[in-house]
Write a protein that holds these residues in place. Structure first.
Motif, PDB file in Angstrom:
ATOM      1  N   THR A 163     -48.512  96.697  23.500  1.00 37.31           N
ATOM      2  CA  THR A 163     -47.664  96.437  22.327  1.00 37.31           C
ATOM      3  C   THR A 163     -48.025  97.316  21.139  1.00 37.31           C
ATOM      4  N   TYR A 222     -32.466  89.840  27.336  1.00 38.68           N
ATOM      5  CA  TYR A 222     -33.819  90.251  26.920  1.00 38.68           C
ATOM      6  C   TYR A 222     -34.854  89.300  27.511  1.00 38.68           C
ATOM      7  N   SER A 262     -34.220  96.173  15.815  1.00 38.37           N
ATOM      8  CA  SER A 262     -35.257  95.147  15.666  1.00 38.37           C
ATOM      9  C   SER A 262     -36.593  95.611  16.238  1.00 38.37           C
ATOM     10  N   TYR A 263     -36.553  96.606  17.142  1.00 39.24           N
ATOM     11  CA  TYR A 263     -37.806  97.090  17.719  1.00 39.24           C
ATOM     12  C   TYR A 263     -38.440  98.214  16.909  1.00 39.24           C
ATOM     13  N   THR A 264     -37.837  98.519  15.753  1.00 41.78           N
ATOM     14  CA  THR A 264     -38.531  99.428  14.836  1.00 41.78           C
ATOM     15  C   THR A 264     -39.675  98.670  14.164  1.00 41.78           C
ATOM     16  N   PRO A 285     -41.653  95.887  15.734  1.00 39.60           N
ATOM     17  CA  PRO A 285     -41.814  95.005  16.905  1.00 39.60           C
ATOM     18  C   PRO A 285     -42.502  93.686  16.593  1.00 39.60           C
ATOM     19  N   SER A 335     -39.944  91.062  15.652  1.00 43.66           N
ATOM     20  CA  SER A 335     -38.719  90.939  16.452  1.00 43.66           C
ATOM     21  C   SER A 335     -38.323  89.485  16.704  1.00 43.66           C
TER      22      SER A 335
END
Lengths: 478, 373
Positions: free
Chosen positions: A127, A341, A388-390, A392, A395
């Motif tokens: 991550t 997801y 949204s994953y900019t 994380p 999120s």
């Protein structure tokens, strides 16, 4: 009491579990010794070479008074050997991976730490992948994690306080801080909160996070988490306190500011201009991820005159014939996106990949071609999902807020989105983390801290520690 | 006690100068002053500026006591409550007016059709929530809003200035000074946003530069707001009476904007944030008053009552901005005409009766602290 009775008694006290092993052996002059340990918790090879073998060779006739201390000091070739007097301590140590060494005609028990828990080696955390900078990550073993921190902080000021939390799990928790930097009040508050925890078990550091947060029941993160030792050390150098939990690769850091999630460890290894640019992009990403579907719905339902005419014509052509109103359509796509997801996370990796392809390309494309959903709707939700994953670490919160803002946009339009945003800002602004304002250094606007806020100045310009985090020693350089 | 920073205080003072001046006020003034309206605007903004400076001076002096406590200290409790009540009533009505203004201009500008309740209820709930969250939430929120508000203002200003004919309203004072004075008098209700600053007394972390920067930035904003209204008058000339909301019209119907595309929403968003936020501060002040006068300890109860009062006042005017505007032009200005001089006199009295804390007291306190250490 014979040695057999002693070992049996210990085993019985440990509920006669099948993985409790007792081993009896006879030494040189017929002195009987016994070992009690957990089969799966100790390093048996080392145990036999460093405990059993030396003891078997040891001549107890020379040790007339059963002097345990001399055995402890001269015979046992282990780094951690101690004597215990009470049965409770003995039992607990056995459960912690110690081996109890018992001698005939001697009340004292020798405890040898020969634990060998299964753990993995430090590797790059999935991550927190970085392009530049260290790639070591924490693992599930507290000793390894502490060594990763110690490796980077070779100072006597690094203070570690240990606590055992969890009635059943007896989890080791270590509070680490730099005593010349960290604020005593914050340390005291964290220790007090930890000591007050009465729970049966701590499985992961996230268990503790829910106890350490200042705002109970909040959607937002209250405690910082880091999977990399360089990040934790950098935070400790700013005055934060790290909480390392055995069994968890995530180290908690406190106080936590919202802006921390907009910063990446990569920023500190890149040029300041690039880091600033990336941080601004993350802010846009965060904003877009939360509000984009809401704005799209609000514009289509109430304020289409805001949309430039050519774009409006394109959108109108695309949504013509779609049976669902834009509000329901976007909500439906968001729900599908979140389900997809979740499914791709839970599925075995190879199926998850296939599912992503099926979900993203086949399902989406077919649904658009079938006229069930519009391509602008899919595009908006997909862009918001990607954005949204900019950030994380946020999120999870973004997903919830996105749904809320889409509903607000659909019911109350742009006006509702503005009000919703204001309520959200007021809520975040009123939050604190160990007396640090949650939105600092943006709100309150702390000018010196802007050197490492959204903007990033080079390291030689950051001569002081952030004022947002209480600390004893403001100066970092010079 | 929770305190706001000097920067946050300065921003609130600047917002006081700006708020509601760029909405319905220019049109109201134009109806009385005609082409001389810009001078009425200048006079009103000047009065606001004087109030800001007077109150900032007071806050700097009395930095350890709240306004209500000070009133109680200087006058009898009953007089303190009377003054506080007169002030609170004014602030309540101003807060309600700001919401009504927001809802109306938002509906006119952007909503083709929407149930009015879908705007009224969320507005009141938002205001109630922010006022309940209190001083730190208000102070810290403004640290975020000011960027959006000023940025949007500057964009509107830049795109408007290129098309304006600065000689359009010449010559001035064709009918003497009476229209300009009448315009200013009938729009006096728009002045007095800065009275909320009184309630920040004792709740500001005072820096030595407080007065200097408050004066500087307030004057800057006063100039900026006046200039924007001047542009509005010159751009719309005789159509001003038909433009209820200056800023909205300035950005929506500006030819330059139309060439660029429709970006009027930018000013609409900016104004909404500004007005709702200021209305929340008014609600916070009313909450403070209720807690002081009726000894309500729980702030949630005081906040709910303030929200309820907002709703009642809006209901009395049938949720209609034009009814409210008529009331302001015909009656409410009289209230301001009385209240503002009273507050100015009160500020002067409090300034003149201020006594510096004696040195011995300081030494005593210092000594006590040392002894404690």
């Amino acid at each position: 009491m014979s040695i057999t009775q002693k070992t049996d008694a210990l085993k019985q006290m440990l509920n006669n579990s099948q993985d409790i092993t007792t081993r009896l052996f006879i030494c040189k002059n017929n002195t009987k010794c016994g070992l009690v340990f957990i089969d799966s918790a100790v390093d048996k090879l080392l145990l036999s070479s460093s405990v059993i073998e030396p003891l078997q060779k040891f001549d107890f006739t020379n040790n007339k008074d059963n002097d345990i201390t001399s055995i402890q000091q001269t015979i046992i070739a282990y780094t951690s050997v101690k004597t215990v007097k009470t049965i409770e301590d003995t039992l607990q140590d056995i459960l912690n991976g110690f081996c109890a060494v018992l001698f005939e005609d001697c009340q004292t028990i020798l405890m040898v730490e020969c634990a060998k828990w299964i753990t993995r080696l430090p590797s790059e955390p999935p991550t927190s992948a970085v392009i530049h900078g260290p790639r070591e990550g924490f693992v599930e073993d507290i000793t390894i994690n502490m060594s990763l921190i110690r490796k980077r902080l070779k100072t006597k000021e690094l203070k570690v306080e240990q606590l055992i939390i969890g009635k059943e799990t007896q989890t080791q928790v270590r509070v680490c801080y730099l005593s010349n930097i960290a604020d005593n009040n914050v340390v005291k508050k964290i220790l007090t909160k930890l000591k007050q925890i009465k729970i049966d078990g701590i499985i992961d550091s996230s268990y503790l996070a829910s106890f350490l947060g200042d705002n109970k029941g909040s959607l937002f993160k209250q405690v910082g988490t880091a999977e990399k030792p360089d990040v934790v050390v950098a935070k400790m150098l700013e005055g934060r306190i790290a909480v390392v939990v055995d069994g968890s690769p995530f180290v908690l850091t406190l106080p936590f500011l919202y802006i921390e999630d907009l910063q990446s460890s990569n920023d500190y290894y890149l040029s300041p201009a690039h880091a600033t640019f990336m941080r601004i992009m993350r802010c846009f990403g965060l904003f877009g991820a939360i509000i984009l579907p809401g704005i799209y719905v609000a514009l289509l339902v109430y304020h289409y005159e805001i949309i430039p005419i050519k774009l409006l014509i394109t959108i109108t052509n695309s949504i013509q014939g779609i049976p669902l109103p834009p509000f329901i359509e976007v909500l439906f796509i968001i729900v599908m996106f979140e389900c997809l997801y979740e499914a791709s996370l839970r599925m075995p990796r190879y199926i998850g990949l296939a599912l992503s392809i099926v979900g993203a390309i086949i399902l989406g494309d077919t649904a658009v071609k079938a006229g069930l959903i519009s391509s602008p709707g899919v595009l908006v939700v997909a862009v918001a999902g990607m954005l949204s994953y900019t950030v994380p670490d946020q999120s999870a919160q973004i997903s919830v807020l996105r749904v809320i803002f889409t509903i607000i946009g659909g019911i109350f339009g742009l006006y509702g989105l503005i009000l919703g945003g204001m309520v959200l800002i007021a809520y975040l602004a009123s939050m604190t983390s160990y007396n640090s304002p949650y939105l600092a250094p943006l709100s309150p606007f702390i000018i010196p801290d802007q050197k490492d806020g959204i903007l990033k100045r080079s390291l030689n310009q950051q001569k002081t520690r952030p004022q947002s985090i209480p600390n004893k020693n403001a100066r970092r350089q010079g | 006690m929770t305190k706001i920073t000097t920067n946050q205080y300065i921003l609130i003072a600047v917002f006081c100068i700006l708020t509601s001046k760029l909405m319905t006020m220019p049109t109201v003034i134009f109806n009385y002053a005609g082409k001389d309206a810009v001078f009425s605007v200048m006079l009103n903004i000047a009065i606001e500026l004087i109030l800001v400076l007077l109150i900032t001076g007071l806050i700097k002096k009395y930095n350890n006591t709240t306004f209500f406590e000070l009133l109680k200290l200087k006058f009898k409790k009953i007089i303190a409550i009377i003054i506080a009540s007169i002030l609170a009533l004014f602030l309540l009505f101003k807060g309600v007016f700001l919401i009504q203004e927001t809802i109306s201009f938002f509906t006119l500008s952007l909503f083709q059709s929407i149930n009015m309740w879908l705007l009224i209820i969320p507005s009141i709930l938002t205001i109630l929530y922010i006022s309940y969250k209190g001083l730190s939430a208000i102070g810290r929120s403004i640290d975020i809003y000011w960027v959006f508000v000023f940025l949007a203002l500057i964009i509107v200003f830049v795109i408007s200035i290129t098309k304006v004919d600065f000689t359009a309203n010449l010559p001035y004072f064709e009918n003497g000074f009476l229209p300009f004075l009448t315009g200013s008098m009938h729009s006096l209700f728009y002045v007095g946003n800065s009275l909320i600053l009184l309630l920040f007394m004792g709740k500001v972390e005072i820096k030595p530069s407080l007065f200097k920067y408050t004066s500087l930035f307030s004057c800057g904003m006063a100039f900026f707001a006046t200039f924007n209204i001047f542009i509005f008058y010159n751009l719309f000339e005789n159509f001003v009476p038909y433009c209820t909301f200056a800023l909205s019209n300035l950005s929506q119907y500006n030819p330059f904007v139309t060439e660029l595309g429709h970006i009027g929403w930018l000013s609409i968003v900016e104004s909404t944030i500004n007005l709702i936020f200021m209305s929340s501060i008014f609600c916070y002040c009313v909450r403070q008053y209720l807690q002081f006068s009726f000894c309500i300890n729980k702030k949630i109860i005081a906040a709910i009552i303030s929200g309820g009062l907002y709703f009642v006042v809006m209901y009395l005017f049938s949720f209609d901005l034009y009814k409210m505007l008529a009331f302001i032009k015909d009656y409410a200005y009289i209230y301001s005409l009385v209240l503002i001089p009273i507050i100015i006199i009160l500020c002067i009295v409090l300034h003149s009766t201020y006594k510096k804390p004696s040195l011995t007291t300081n030494i005593y306190i210092k000594g006590k602290q040392n002894a404690k250490v």
